[in-house]
Enzyme design. Structure first.
Site, mmCIF file in Angstrom:
data_model
loop_
_atom_site.group_PDB
_atom_site.id
_atom_site.type_symbol
_atom_site.label_atom_id
_atom_site.label_comp_id
_atom_site.label_asym_id
_atom_site.label_seq_id
_atom_site.Cartn_x
_atom_site.Cartn_y
_atom_site.Cartn_z
ATOM 1 N N ASP A 41 0.850 -1.198 0.000
ATOM 2 C CA ASP A 41 0.000 0.000 0.000
ATOM 3 C C ASP A 41 0.882 1.243 0.000
ATOM 4 O O ASP A 41 2.028 1.204 0.460
ATOM 5 C CB ASP A 41 -0.862 0.036 1.274
ATOM 6 C CG ASP A 41 -2.054 -0.905 1.219
ATOM 7 O OD1 ASP A 41 -2.359 -1.452 0.142
ATOM 8 O OD2 ASP A 41 -2.690 -1.095 2.277
ATOM 9 N N ARG A 88 -1.327 -0.580 -8.510
ATOM 10 C CA ARG A 88 -2.733 -0.269 -8.183
ATOM 11 C C ARG A 88 -2.832 1.260 -8.212
ATOM 12 O O ARG A 88 -2.103 1.932 -7.480
ATOM 13 C CB ARG A 88 -3.103 -0.787 -6.796
ATOM 14 C CG ARG A 88 -4.511 -0.336 -6.362
ATOM 15 C CD ARG A 88 -4.703 -0.341 -4.861
ATOM 16 N NE ARG A 88 -4.654 -1.673 -4.299
ATOM 17 C CZ ARG A 88 -4.258 -1.930 -3.050
ATOM 18 N NH1 ARG A 88 -3.836 -0.957 -2.269
ATOM 19 N NH2 ARG A 88 -4.256 -3.156 -2.596
HETATM 20 C C1 FAD Z 1 -8.822 -1.188 -3.435
HETATM 21 C C2 FAD Z 1 -8.360 0.137 -2.915
HETATM 22 C C3 FAD Z 1 -7.127 0.247 -2.315
HETATM 23 C C4 FAD Z 1 -6.665 1.479 -1.872
HETATM 24 N N1 FAD Z 1 -5.373 1.616 -1.407
HETATM 25 C C5 FAD Z 1 -4.907 2.843 -1.109
HETATM 26 C C6 FAD Z 1 -3.529 3.057 -0.779
HETATM 27 O O1 FAD Z 1 -2.714 2.123 -0.735
HETATM 28 N N2 FAD Z 1 -3.128 4.329 -0.501
HETATM 29 C C7 FAD Z 1 -4.000 5.406 -0.546
HETATM 30 O O2 FAD Z 1 -3.571 6.542 -0.322
HETATM 31 N N3 FAD Z 1 -5.298 5.223 -0.830
HETATM 32 C C8 FAD Z 1 -5.772 3.988 -1.115
HETATM 33 N N4 FAD Z 1 -7.099 3.835 -1.431
HETATM 34 C C9 FAD Z 1 -8.063 4.936 -1.175
HETATM 35 C C10 FAD Z 1 -8.124 5.911 -2.322
HETATM 36 O O3 FAD Z 1 -6.953 6.672 -2.389
HETATM 37 C C11 FAD Z 1 -9.336 6.865 -2.152
HETATM 38 O O4 FAD Z 1 -9.161 7.613 -0.982
HETATM 39 C C12 FAD Z 1 -10.669 6.161 -2.075
HETATM 40 O O5 FAD Z 1 -10.743 5.114 -2.986
HETATM 41 C C13 FAD Z 1 -11.839 7.146 -2.372
HETATM 42 O O6 FAD Z 1 -11.694 7.692 -3.644
HETATM 43 P P1 FAD Z 1 -12.513 7.214 -4.930
HETATM 44 O O7 FAD Z 1 -11.504 6.845 -5.970
HETATM 45 O O8 FAD Z 1 -13.448 6.143 -4.613
HETATM 46 O O9 FAD Z 1 -13.200 8.524 -5.475
HETATM 47 P P2 FAD Z 1 -14.090 9.626 -4.750
HETATM 48 O O10 FAD Z 1 -14.204 10.732 -5.736
HETATM 49 O O11 FAD Z 1 -13.575 9.940 -3.393
HETATM 50 O O12 FAD Z 1 -15.466 8.902 -4.585
HETATM 51 C C14 FAD Z 1 -16.281 8.523 -5.676
HETATM 52 C C15 FAD Z 1 -17.589 7.965 -5.141
HETATM 53 O O13 FAD Z 1 -17.315 6.749 -4.451
HETATM 54 C C16 FAD Z 1 -18.091 6.633 -3.283
HETATM 55 N N5 FAD Z 1 -17.198 6.612 -2.103
HETATM 56 C C17 FAD Z 1 -15.889 6.961 -2.057
HETATM 57 N N6 FAD Z 1 -15.389 6.800 -0.818
HETATM 58 C C18 FAD Z 1 -16.398 6.355 -0.065
HETATM 59 C C19 FAD Z 1 -16.515 6.002 1.306
HETATM 60 N N7 FAD Z 1 -15.481 6.081 2.151
HETATM 61 N N8 FAD Z 1 -17.721 5.594 1.757
HETATM 62 C C20 FAD Z 1 -18.794 5.502 0.929
HETATM 63 N N9 FAD Z 1 -18.732 5.824 -0.382
HETATM 64 C C21 FAD Z 1 -17.565 6.244 -0.877
HETATM 65 C C22 FAD Z 1 -19.017 7.801 -3.272
HETATM 66 O O14 FAD Z 1 -20.196 7.427 -3.936
HETATM 67 C C23 FAD Z 1 -18.276 8.841 -4.090
HETATM 68 O O15 FAD Z 1 -19.141 9.777 -4.663
HETATM 69 C C24 FAD Z 1 -7.544 2.610 -1.932
HETATM 70 C C25 FAD Z 1 -8.789 2.494 -2.528
HETATM 71 C C26 FAD Z 1 -9.205 1.283 -3.032
HETATM 72 C C27 FAD Z 1 -10.543 1.218 -3.711
#
Ligand code: FAD
Length: 306
Positions: free
Chosen positions: A130, A180
């Site tokens: 991560d 990723r």
């Molecule tokens: C498989 C995976 C691994 C990850 N690993 C890392 C990592 O190693 N390091 C790192 O910095 N980040 C990591 N992340 C988190 C990532 O950086 C984002 O903070 C997170 O995915 C929210 O952003 P989004 O791309 O979904 O888009 P956003 O624009 O934040 O969200 C898009 C839509 O998704 C939904 N959504 C998003 N978050 C949530 C929530 N918490 N609860 C409910 N609905 C939500 C909502 O409907 C929102 O409108 C990971 C995410 C995923 C999916």
């Protein structure tokens, strides 16, 4: 507006102890966390597998300050690999370098990561490292790129909010390191990361295209439907089959979207956190979506009244 204060609170150890003492269990933390134990996580992964998705197990923990805790975390990952193999689960693991002692010593962390990678290699499995806050970006990339020469079964995470990510994607693609792609979950200063969401999204889309064109089995990790659609469209236009990349989503978030992608024939991997150290993880999920915060506060108030 709430993102920065919540992320600030996510780093406060005192608050972690306070919140951890509240019996804030099922309704809130366990909406995003599979349970306290490896058994809980194994049950969650079996259910995910039965729906046709794969998983990545994250034994929660980060910024470990004591060597025994870092060693215990590495042991926990070895146990996870044994269970994955014994139960025939379709799952790999995700680790954080600060959980393996990066804050204590780079040598300690490298040694523990090597042990985890060796066992993963013996069992034909994969370790995703991560990505944490920007103070760790360079050290994480250096360690993963160096390890990858001996252990091709490790990959990294790149965050589209960082200006540097375009260059890091190119470097990972050239080295065949699996990426990723995420937007990024930490609070970063404007000299390192795009402050505007539209720029973070545009950067994600650029990186997605480069990864689909030149990457090795890239993972597009987002719940953002617009970016998921952009990925599908780009793949279709370039005749890149669904076997060449996967979508990744977090446990407990947008299960409807997971199901839809599976029905459409895409590969989906669900990130499954488990363990008792859920506080910083939970706070990052709350920071992403303020609606989750009201859910959290409501439960906290109900608990204090009961
Ligand atoms: C498989 C995976 C691994 C990850 N690993 C890392 C990592 O190693 N390091 C790192 O910095 N980040 C990591 N992340 C988190 C990532 O950086 C984002 O903070 C997170 O995915 C929210 O952003 P989004 O791309 O979904 O888009 P956003 O624009 O934040 O969200 C898009 C839509 O998704 C939904 N959504 C998003 N978050 C949530 C929530 N918490 N609860 C409910 N609905 C939500 C909502 O409907 C929102 O409108 C990971 C995410 C995923 C999916």
């Amino acid at each position: 507006m709430l993102r920065a204060p919540i992320l600030y609170l996510s780093r406060r150890r005192g608050l972690q102890r306070f919140v951890g003492r509240q019996r804030l269990t099922a309704a809130v933390a366990y909406r995003f966390v599979a349970g306290d134990t490896l058994d809980d996580a194994v049950r969650a992964v079996a259910a995910i597998n039965s729906r046709g998705a794969t998983a990545s197990l994250d034994h929660l923990g980060e910024n470990v300050a004591e060597e025994p805790a870092a060693r215990a975390a590495a042991q926990d990952y070895l146990k996870a690999f044994e269970r994955i193999a014994a139960e025939g689960l379709k799952a790999n693991v995700s680790v954080k370098l600060t959980q393996l002692g990066l804050d204590i010593s780079e040598d300690l962390c490298r040694g523990l990561l090597r042990g985890v990678l060796e066992r993963a290699q013996q069992l034909d499995n994969f370790v995703r490292v991560d990505m944490e806050g920007s103070v760790y970006t360079q050290r994480t990339l250096d360690m993963v790129f160096a390890m990858h020469k001996q252990f091709p079964n490790c990959g990294v995470v790149l965050q589209s909010y960082l200006y540097r990510t375009e260059a890091d994607v190119a470097r990972a693609n050239a080295a065949g390191v699996r990426v990723r792609l995420v937007k990024g979950a930490y609070d970063e200063p404007a000299d390192l990361a795009y402050p505007k969401k539209s720029d973070v999204d545009a950067s994600f889309e650029r990186a997605m295209r480069t990864l689909l064109d030149q990457g090795t089995d890239p993972a597009i990790a987002t719940h953002d439907e617009r970016l998921i659609e952009a990925t599908k469209t780009y793949a279709r236009e370039r005749a890149i089959g669904p076997d060449r990349f996967e979508f990744q989503l977090l446990y407990g978030i947008r299960r409807d979207l997971q199901e839809r992608l599976l029905r459409e024939g895409y590969r989906v991997r669900v990130y499954v956190p488990y363990g008792t150290e859920w506080y910083p993880y939970l706070m990052r999920r709350l920071a992403e979506r303020p609606a989750n915060l009201w859910f959290f506060v409501g439960n906290l108030l109900r608990e204090r009244r009961s």
